[in-house]
Design an enzyme around this catalytic site. Structure first.
Site, PDB file in Angstrom:
ATOM      1  N   HIS A 101     -19.783  16.639  10.292  1.00 39.08           N
ATOM      2  CA  HIS A 101     -18.371  15.608  10.616  1.00 39.08           C
ATOM      3  C   HIS A 101     -17.243  15.289   9.731  1.00 39.08           C
ATOM      4  O   HIS A 101     -16.164  15.320   9.484  1.00 39.08           O
ATOM      5  CB  HIS A 101     -18.215  15.613  11.843  1.00 39.08           C
ATOM      6  N   GLU A 102     -18.455  14.017   9.648  1.00 34.17           N
ATOM      7  CA  GLU A 102     -16.893  13.304   8.029  1.00 34.17           C
ATOM      8  C   GLU A 102     -16.713  14.725   7.230  1.00 34.17           C
ATOM      9  O   GLU A 102     -15.470  14.495   7.019  1.00 34.17           O
ATOM     10  CB  GLU A 102     -18.460  12.491   6.905  1.00 34.17           C
ATOM     11  N   HIS A 105     -13.009  15.647   7.976  1.00 38.03           N
ATOM     12  CA  HIS A 105     -12.272  15.362   8.187  1.00 38.03           C
ATOM     13  C   HIS A 105     -11.804  15.301   6.906  1.00 38.03           C
ATOM     14  O   HIS A 105     -10.249  15.069   5.878  1.00 38.03           O
ATOM     15  CB  HIS A 105     -12.933  13.613   8.128  1.00 38.03           C
ATOM     16  N   HIS A 109      -7.870  16.318   5.996  1.00 34.98           N
ATOM     17  CA  HIS A 109      -7.110  16.535   4.638  1.00 34.98           C
ATOM     18  C   HIS A 109      -6.526  16.914   3.702  1.00 34.98           C
ATOM     19  O   HIS A 109      -5.257  16.896   3.099  1.00 34.98           O
ATOM     20  CB  HIS A 109      -7.919  14.706   3.914  1.00 34.98           C
TER      21      HIS A 109
END
Ligand SMILES: [Zn+2]
Length: 228
Positions: A101-102, A105, A109
């Site tokens: 999940h991280e 991100h 980006h």
């Protein structure tokens, strides 16, 4: 009238509080369960994140360990991934899910995903508003000028609420990217992916609860303003 002692306030605050507690219980239940289920690949969260980032060409992006429980986050300024010890070295469904999940991100980006960019753009003004909101509110109560400063209180709180609203699609999209990459790279099995969904959905629910609570708080402030 003092903010916390207004019966009307409790009417607005209670649903948000209850949903918040329910979301936290659901998250700790799902995370607790799947942080005991080992992944068949034997990969740690950090290794899974590394695979996803490398696959996206983000070979230089560091994946680091940070202290704390569920302190995992992607830092867009440092362009680095930070995973809690449990997820950094855990070889479980929960650890791999959170790490992915991280990484999601970081992919947002990289792809300049609109909502992610917008959220980043309003982050500084949100930070300022969070600080100003409390200070102005306190001044309003201490000097009995709450009714005078109320429009400023409402404006700052509206910014905070907008930030939380934008956070929702960003979080859901990061989880979607995470599951897609894990499956595409063959890092998890179908049943493991279902477990990851449960953990990430429960985590997303805490953001929904935060938004509900803020919207109700904002409505309360608007109700106060109408009483003027
Ligand atoms: Zn997230």
């Amino acid at each position: 009238m003092i903010y916390g002692f207004d019966p009307l306030y409790f009417l607005f605050a209670l649903p948000g509080l209850l949903i918040g507690i329910w979301a936290q219980v659901k998250l700790s239940h799902a995370y607790g369960k799947y942080s005991k289920v080992a992944v068949e690949s034997g990969m740690t969260g950090a290794q899974a994140a590394r695979r996803i980032l490398d696959d996206a060409g983000l070979n230089d992006m560091p994946v680091e360990e940070v202290p704390g429980h569920l302190s995992d986050h992607y830092d867009p300024v440092k362009r680095a991934l930070f995973l809690s010890s449990e997820n950094f070295s855990g070889r479980t469904v929960a650890a791999v899910g959170v790490a992915a999940h991280e990484s999601g991100h970081a992919l947002q980006h990289q792809a300049a995903y609109g909502m992610f960019s917008f959220r980043m753009a309003i982050a500084p003004v949100t930070q300022f508003s969070s600080m100003a909101y409390g200070v102005i509110f306190l001044i309003g109560i201490l000097f009995h000028i709450l009714q005078v400063v109320l429009p400023i209180v409402i404006a700052t709180f509206a910014v905070i609420t907008l930030f939380q609203l934008v956070t929702l699609p960003v979080e859901f999209d990061a989880s979607r990217r995470a599951k897609e990459q894990l499956f595409r790279l063959g890092l998890v099995r179908e049943d493991e992916r279902r477990g990851i969904s449960k953990v990430l959905d429960a985590a997303a629910l805490t953001y929904v609860a935060g938004l509900v609570s803020s919207v109700l708080n904002l409505l309360y402030l608007l109700a106060l303003d109408r009483r003027r």
